[in-house]
Write a protein that holds these residues in place. Structure first.
Motif: not given
Length: 682
Positions: A202, A206, A270
């Motif tokens: 993640w 990102l 995302v």
């Protein structure tokens, strides 16, 4: 079934649960009858084994508890002792007790009840998961194709993000490289436990998404401003971009564009993060294959790097994202350091302590006009599409001015900005400092540094005024520029239509200047700073000249604006946008020179220039930052003072005319017209 050595039990003793390897004896009608008997037989008087029942053998220590091969098997019709009843008999007894007593408490020795069915999904997310599971079970082939397709798309998205250039012009070869960032990232993800792997995926996803968004920002900035996006200081420009969109698209269109852009940015970030997570999980499920593949690709990457292998001029071994991240970090450090150092530079001024009497003594009594023509760049004079019309206008205007007694000298200046941010060009020209970013602009305009226009005010021998049709809000910079009075877009009495971004045609702004200030009798000469905006992008519709006596309140321009071309029909056509840009420059030059012919006199001195080149769509990729600058006067002594500048005669500078940095003009101009340096030190 083997029986326990203790063949007699009391009702309170618990019978061991049967193992799966112990099949129950088939129930006969006699067993069924005996299963009902306990309801009438006291548990305290257990029945004795029948004479035909064979006692079980006791297994020796270490021997599995299995029937002996020689042990006779009891007949299926034999009655079973109470202490050794089958599961079926116990189940029937429990059912009888439940029916008779209504008691649902568990019975000692009973097997665990069957689990209750799972409740139906209640939340929308649960229902969605259940529906997806049902669809996968019903369409396994389609589910597999969809799964593989999504994985491939995730890989393509991540690779594209890692290799995406930060300029609009791309080549296919840039997307067939081996990104070292992917190799490092994959090696990291496969070695981490799942919880940390998800967290790392993640974070990396990102971060990669944010870097991709910044690359798109760079594309826009290179296209319009000729430079990359500065993540420290350029956020302030988003407000100006919004104002520009309001002027060209309206508030409704602007809101739609901004919301759409925000949604796209969030979705992109995302999606990239989800793609990294998905690929990380896939690699972790196939660790051995992933390890071998990474080893091979790493060796290939190192060979390509060592040998410098390229395809279409692009290195096959890529470190693109790492290089971009490193350069952004360096840019942040440079911006912060520059801000500190420039504050000291702005305090040092070669003419900061010059007494008023020693500033521009050779221009005493002259009406000075410092005028900026929006986006008037060198490309307007040299580009094959725009040059014919613009050069024809410059030649005709030079000739018309000569007939009125005016003469001109022209050269080139290198602007501190490109494609936009006109205020940086204005402040660079007038301050004598290189103002190429918003931090420097704020620093200098909040300082006591002497601007060229303020020098005239400091003498006390000039009235000073600003004509600012592009200013539509508070403008505290007026103090820095030394302007006694400023007329903004709402203070010139204009009642006509806007021409896209431009609030009014240049001809009207100049006529308002004549009516409000220049045409009035006064005790002092006038120094004016004028910003002309009709040549501001998107260059549609372009105003037309009308008779000066018909300008009035500007309503004469209604029909001209309605008959003009629309921005959407011009700006996105590479040929039309150049043509209309050229027409806008012709219009602005014509309006300014006609004003001078109509209202100028022997004491009028005009200095006019472009603030920057137009955007790359018009000026071309890799265009320089040069703009024309001209000085026009009737008094020959004014031009004699700059004879050693070697500027070209007329309004069109020659190709080999001198080229100066725009920041050098102030000191050269002050020196040429008799100013004496008295430095102030920072």
């Amino acid at each position: 079934m083997p029986l326990n050595t203790d063949t007699r039990r009391t009702a309170d003793e618990k019978e061991p649960a049967a193992t799966p390897a112990e099949p129950a004896a088939p129930e006969t009608s006699q067993e069924a009858a005996s299963s009902e008997a306990p309801a009438e037989t006291s548990p305290e008087t257990p029945s004795s084994p029948t004479p035909t029942e064979t006692p079980p053998k006791t297994p020796s220590s270490g021997t599995p508890d299995t029937p002996d091969a020689t042990e006779p098997v009891a007949d299926a019709t034999e009655p079973v002792a109470e202490g050794t009843r089958t599961d079926a008999a116990d189940g029937a007894e429990r059912a009888d007790r439940t029916d008779q007593a209504g008691d649902t408490a568990p019975v000692p020795g009973a097997p665990d009840p069957a689990p209750a069915p799972a409740p139906a999904p209640s939340g929308p997310l649960s229902r969605l998961r259940a529906a997806r599971r049902t669809w996968r079970e019903g369409h396994p082939t389609a589910a597999r194709v969809l799964r593989d397709g999504v994985t491939v798309l995730a890989a393509v998205l991540v690779l594209a993000a890692l290799l995406l250039p930060n300029r609009m012009h791309m080549r296919p070869a840039q997307f067939v490289r081996i990104p070292v960032e992917a190799l490092f990232g994959a090696a990291l993800l496969v070695t981490l436990p799942r919880r940390w792997r998800l967290l790392a995926a993640w974070v990396c996803g990102l971060g990669l998404g944010a870097l991709t968004v910044l690359n798109f920002f760079d594309m826009g900035f290179y296209e319009f401003l000729g430079r990359r996006f500065d993540i420290v200081i350029d956020w302030a420009l988003l407000g100006d971009a919004k104002s520009y969109l309001n002027d060209t698209l309206g508030k409704g269109g602007t809101t739609a564009v901004l919301l759409g852009a925000l949604v796209l940015v969030l979705v992109l970030i995302v999606l990239i993060a989800l793609a990294v997570v998905r690929l990380g999980e896939l690699l972790a499920r196939h660790r051995h294959t992933t390890g071998r593949t990474l080893l091979i690709l790493s060796m290939v990457w190192m060979v390509c790097a060592v040998l410098g292998l390229r395809i279409d001029g692009v290195p096959l071994a890529s470190q693109h994202s790492i290089a971009l991240a490193r350069s952004r970090a360096e840019a942040v450090r440079d911006t912060l350091r520059d801000e500190r150092e420039f504050a000291k530079t702005a305090k040092a001024d070669a003419f900061g302590n010059t007494p008023p009497a020693q500033l521009v003594p050779d221009l005493r009594g002259k009406d000075m006009m410092f005028t900026f023509i929006e986006s008037y760049g060198r490309s307007a004079i040299e580009d094959p599409v725009m040059a014919p019309g613009v050069n024809k206008t410059l030649a005709a205007s030079t000739e018309a001015l000569a007939k009125s007694g005016f003469h001109a000298r022209s050269g080139w200046l290198t602007s501190a900005t490109y494609g936009g941010s006109s205020w940086l060009g204005h402040s660079t020209f007038l301050s004598g400092l290189w103002i190429d970013n918003q931090n420097r602009y704020r620093t200098v305009t909040n300082s006591d540094h002497l601007s060229l226009t303020k020098a005239f005010r400091k003498t006390g021998d000039w009235d000073t005024v600003g004509i600012m049709p592009g200013v539509q809000k508070g403008w505290p910079e007026a103090k820095f520029y030394g302007l006694d009075k400023v007329y903004n877009a709402f203070q010139m009495g204009y009642e006509g239509p806007k021409f896209s971004w431009s609030t009014m045609p240049d001809q009207y702004a100049l006529e308002a200047f004549q009516r409000l200030e220049h045409g009035k009798k006064r005790d002092k000469p006038l120094m004016s700073e004028i910003i002309l905006t009709s040549s501001h992008q998107p260059w549609a519709p372009v105003p037309k000249m009308v008779d000066w006596g018909e300008v009035g309140d500007g309503s004469v321009y209604d029909s001209i604006e309605k008959a003009g071309k629309r921005p959407g029909d011009v700006f996105y056509d590479s040929t039309k946008v150049k043509q209309e840009y050229g027409r806008s420059i012709q219009y602005s030059v014509t309006a300014l020179t006609q004003f001078l012919q109509r209202y100028g006199d022997k004491d009028t001195v005009l200095v006019f220039l472009g603030d920057h080149q137009p955007v790359a769509k018009v000026s071309g990729d890799g265009a320089d930052h040069q703009v024309p600058v001209s000085i026009v006067a009737k008094d020959p002594k004014v031009l004699d003072k700059i004879a050693d500048w070697h500027f070209t005669e007329g309004l069109r500078p020659a190709k080999d005319a001198p080229v100066w940095r725009m920041s050098s003009f102030r000191d050269r101009f002050l020196t040429a017209y008799g100013s004496t340096p008295h430095p102030s030190k920072g």
